[in-house]
Motif scaffolding. Structure first.
Motif, PDB file in Angstrom:
ATOM      1  N   THR A 187       0.838  -1.188   0.000  1.00  0.00           N
ATOM      2  CA  THR A 187       0.000   0.000   0.000  1.00  0.00           C
ATOM      3  C   THR A 187       0.878   1.244   0.000  1.00  0.00           C
ATOM      4  O   THR A 187       2.041   1.172   0.415  1.00  0.00           O
ATOM      5  CB  THR A 187      -0.952  -0.022   1.222  1.00  0.00           C
ATOM      6  N   PRO A 188       0.340   2.380  -0.491  1.00  0.00           N
ATOM      7  CA  PRO A 188       1.120   3.610  -0.402  1.00  0.00           C
ATOM      8  C   PRO A 188       1.513   3.852   1.051  1.00  0.00           C
ATOM      9  O   PRO A 188       0.776   3.535   1.968  1.00  0.00           O
ATOM     10  CB  PRO A 188       0.161   4.683  -0.916  1.00  0.00           C
ATOM     11  N   GLY A 189       2.648   4.407   1.230  1.00  0.00           N
ATOM     12  CA  GLY A 189       3.157   4.638   2.591  1.00  0.00           C
ATOM     13  C   GLY A 189       4.671   4.574   2.628  1.00  0.00           C
ATOM     14  O   GLY A 189       5.294   5.430   3.187  1.00  0.00           O
ATOM     15  N   PRO A 190       5.339   3.603   2.037  1.00  0.00           N
ATOM     16  CA  PRO A 190       4.759   2.310   1.647  1.00  0.00           C
ATOM     17  C   PRO A 190       4.786   1.336   2.824  1.00  0.00           C
ATOM     18  O   PRO A 190       5.559   1.486   3.761  1.00  0.00           O
ATOM     19  CB  PRO A 190       5.678   1.837   0.536  1.00  0.00           C
ATOM     20  N   ALA A 191       3.930   0.347   2.750  1.00  0.00           N
ATOM     21  CA  ALA A 191       3.910  -0.748   3.722  1.00  0.00           C
ATOM     22  C   ALA A 191       3.500  -1.999   2.964  1.00  0.00           C
ATOM     23  O   ALA A 191       2.890  -1.917   1.901  1.00  0.00           O
ATOM     24  CB  ALA A 191       2.931  -0.448   4.854  1.00  0.00           C
TER      25      ALA A 191
ATOM     26  N   ASP B 126      -2.175  -0.544   9.405  1.00  0.00           N
ATOM     27  CA  ASP B 126      -2.209   0.889   9.727  1.00  0.00           C
ATOM     28  C   ASP B 126      -2.210   1.729   8.454  1.00  0.00           C
ATOM     29  O   ASP B 126      -2.971   2.683   8.325  1.00  0.00           O
ATOM     30  CB  ASP B 126      -1.012   1.280  10.600  1.00  0.00           C
ATOM     31  N   ALA B 127      -1.358   1.362   7.498  1.00  0.00           N
ATOM     32  CA  ALA B 127      -1.236   2.137   6.254  1.00  0.00           C
ATOM     33  C   ALA B 127      -2.458   1.960   5.359  1.00  0.00           C
ATOM     34  O   ALA B 127      -2.946   2.934   4.769  1.00  0.00           O
ATOM     35  CB  ALA B 127       0.038   1.739   5.508  1.00  0.00           C
ATOM     36  N   VAL B 128      -2.980   0.744   5.226  1.00  0.00           N
ATOM     37  CA  VAL B 128      -4.125   0.527   4.342  1.00  0.00           C
ATOM     38  C   VAL B 128      -5.404   1.096   4.946  1.00  0.00           C
ATOM     39  O   VAL B 128      -6.290   1.555   4.215  1.00  0.00           O
ATOM     40  CB  VAL B 128      -4.275  -0.959   3.944  1.00  0.00           C
ATOM     41  N   ALA B 129      -5.509   1.117   6.267  1.00  0.00           N
ATOM     42  CA  ALA B 129      -6.679   1.723   6.907  1.00  0.00           C
ATOM     43  C   ALA B 129      -6.743   3.215   6.591  1.00  0.00           C
ATOM     44  O   ALA B 129      -7.827   3.785   6.483  1.00  0.00           O
ATOM     45  CB  ALA B 129      -6.637   1.484   8.417  1.00  0.00           C
ATOM     46  N   GLU B 130      -5.574   3.816   6.405  1.00  0.00           N
ATOM     47  CA  GLU B 130      -5.518   5.242   6.052  1.00  0.00           C
ATOM     48  C   GLU B 130      -5.704   5.474   4.555  1.00  0.00           C
ATOM     49  O   GLU B 130      -6.499   6.314   4.144  1.00  0.00           O
ATOM     50  CB  GLU B 130      -4.185   5.834   6.508  1.00  0.00           C
ATOM     51  N   SER B 131      -4.997   4.728   3.717  1.00  0.00           N
ATOM     52  CA  SER B 131      -5.036   4.969   2.266  1.00  0.00           C
ATOM     53  C   SER B 131      -6.271   4.369   1.606  1.00  0.00           C
ATOM     54  O   SER B 131      -6.695   4.831   0.550  1.00  0.00           O
ATOM     55  CB  SER B 131      -3.789   4.404   1.584  1.00  0.00           C
ATOM     56  N   ARG B 132      -6.798   3.275   2.199  1.00  0.00           N
ATOM     57  CA  ARG B 132      -7.968   2.552   1.677  1.00  0.00           C
ATOM     58  C   ARG B 132      -7.702   1.870   0.340  1.00  0.00           C
ATOM     59  O   ARG B 132      -8.621   1.421  -0.329  1.00  0.00           O
ATOM     60  CB  ARG B 132      -9.208   3.440   1.558  1.00  0.00           C
TER      61      ARG B 132
ATOM     62  N   GLN C  46       8.078  -1.052  -8.836  1.00  0.00           N
ATOM     63  CA  GLN C  46       7.310  -0.206  -9.756  1.00  0.00           C
ATOM     64  C   GLN C  46       6.237   0.482  -8.914  1.00  0.00           C
ATOM     65  O   GLN C  46       5.493  -0.181  -8.182  1.00  0.00           O
ATOM     66  CB  GLN C  46       6.669  -1.064 -10.844  1.00  0.00           C
ATOM     67  N   GLN C  47       6.158   1.806  -9.014  1.00  0.00           N
ATOM     68  CA  GLN C  47       5.153   2.550  -8.255  1.00  0.00           C
ATOM     69  C   GLN C  47       3.817   2.519  -8.986  1.00  0.00           C
ATOM     70  O   GLN C  47       3.771   2.710 -10.195  1.00  0.00           O
ATOM     71  CB  GLN C  47       5.616   3.994  -8.036  1.00  0.00           C
ATOM     72  N   THR C  48       2.750   2.253  -8.245  1.00  0.00           N
ATOM     73  CA  THR C  48       1.392   2.288  -8.794  1.00  0.00           C
ATOM     74  C   THR C  48       0.536   3.139  -7.865  1.00  0.00           C
ATOM     75  O   THR C  48       0.944   3.466  -6.743  1.00  0.00           O
ATOM     76  CB  THR C  48       0.764   0.882  -8.904  1.00  0.00           C
ATOM     77  N   ALA C  49      -0.659   3.477  -8.292  1.00  0.00           N
ATOM     78  CA  ALA C  49      -1.585   4.237  -7.454  1.00  0.00           C
ATOM     79  C   ALA C  49      -2.033   3.435  -6.232  1.00  0.00           C
ATOM     80  O   ALA C  49      -2.553   4.000  -5.275  1.00  0.00           O
ATOM     81  CB  ALA C  49      -2.808   4.653  -8.272  1.00  0.00           C
ATOM     82  N   TYR C  50      -1.807   2.123  -6.257  1.00  0.00           N
ATOM     83  CA  TYR C  50      -2.250   1.246  -5.171  1.00  0.00           C
ATOM     84  C   TYR C  50      -1.125   0.865  -4.222  1.00  0.00           C
ATOM     85  O   TYR C  50      -1.373   0.241  -3.200  1.00  0.00           O
ATOM     86  CB  TYR C  50      -2.889  -0.009  -5.765  1.00  0.00           C
ATOM     87  N   GLY C  51       0.090   1.210  -4.565  1.00  0.00           N
ATOM     88  CA  GLY C  51       1.258   0.862  -3.770  1.00  0.00           C
ATOM     89  C   GLY C  51       2.330   0.288  -4.673  1.00  0.00           C
ATOM     90  O   GLY C  51       2.076  -0.031  -5.842  1.00  0.00           O
TER      91      GLY C  51
END
Length: 167
Positions: free
Chosen positions: A35-39, A68-74, A109-114
């Motif tokens: 997930t973005p953060g990244p985590a 923690d990171a996905v709860a924030e980024s969704r 590779q960076q994506t909008a999802y992580g």
């Protein structure tokens, strides 16, 4: 230093609940959730359901940095791993040291999802829809928003506490 042929931290079968012993007899896919953060986190408790929209259900440790990171980024990415990704799976499962952090080694590779491993040709982009307590974890239900399907690489599976290859 001693190299063990088995996991020295594994709970002996006699000390596991019957449900856990039953679950251990089912082969499970090994995936990487980022997930973005990244985590990120190695996840083998996953179900992908086709539909409109498609959905991903997963069991996630609510005490993980990933949660923690996905709860924030969704949002998050799901990448199926291959036998060549065993060390990557161990690193994100917390079974292998990660000097400099989980994403410090390898190409990403960076994506909008992580971030996803640069070599990954197959992955999902997901949006977290709901979560609830379920046994030892959180049962998450997510909507699949993006699907990338590459070549049909052999999957990495988890069976009886070890990695297995399917040919």
């Amino acid at each position: 230093m001693t190299i063990h042929s088995t996991d020295p931290f594994a709970v002996p079968d006699k000390d596991k609940s019957p449900v856990r012993r039953f679950r251990g007899r089912l082969a499970a896919p090994v995936t990487l959730w980022t997930t973005p953060g990244p985590a990120g986190l190695t996840v083998s408790s996953i179900l992908v359901a086709d539909g409109d929209p498609g959905r991903v259900l997963g069991l996630i440790d609510e005490e993980s940095d990933f949660w923690d990171a996905v709860a924030e980024s969704r949002r998050f990415a799901v990448t199926p791993l291959t036998p060549a990704d065993r060390q990557l799976a161990d690193r994100f499962a917390g079974l292998m040291p990660a000097p400099g952090g989980l994403f410090a080694t390898g190409e990403w590779q960076q994506t909008a999802y992580g971030p996803i491993p640069a070599h990954a040709g197959t992955w999902l982009g997901c949006r977290l829809d709901s979560d609830r307590p379920c046994g030892w974890a959180l049962l998450t239900e997510s909507i699949i928003e993006s699907v990338q399907v590459g070549g049909a690489a052999a999957p990495l599976a988890h069976f009886r506490g070890r990695y297995a290859e399917l040919h």
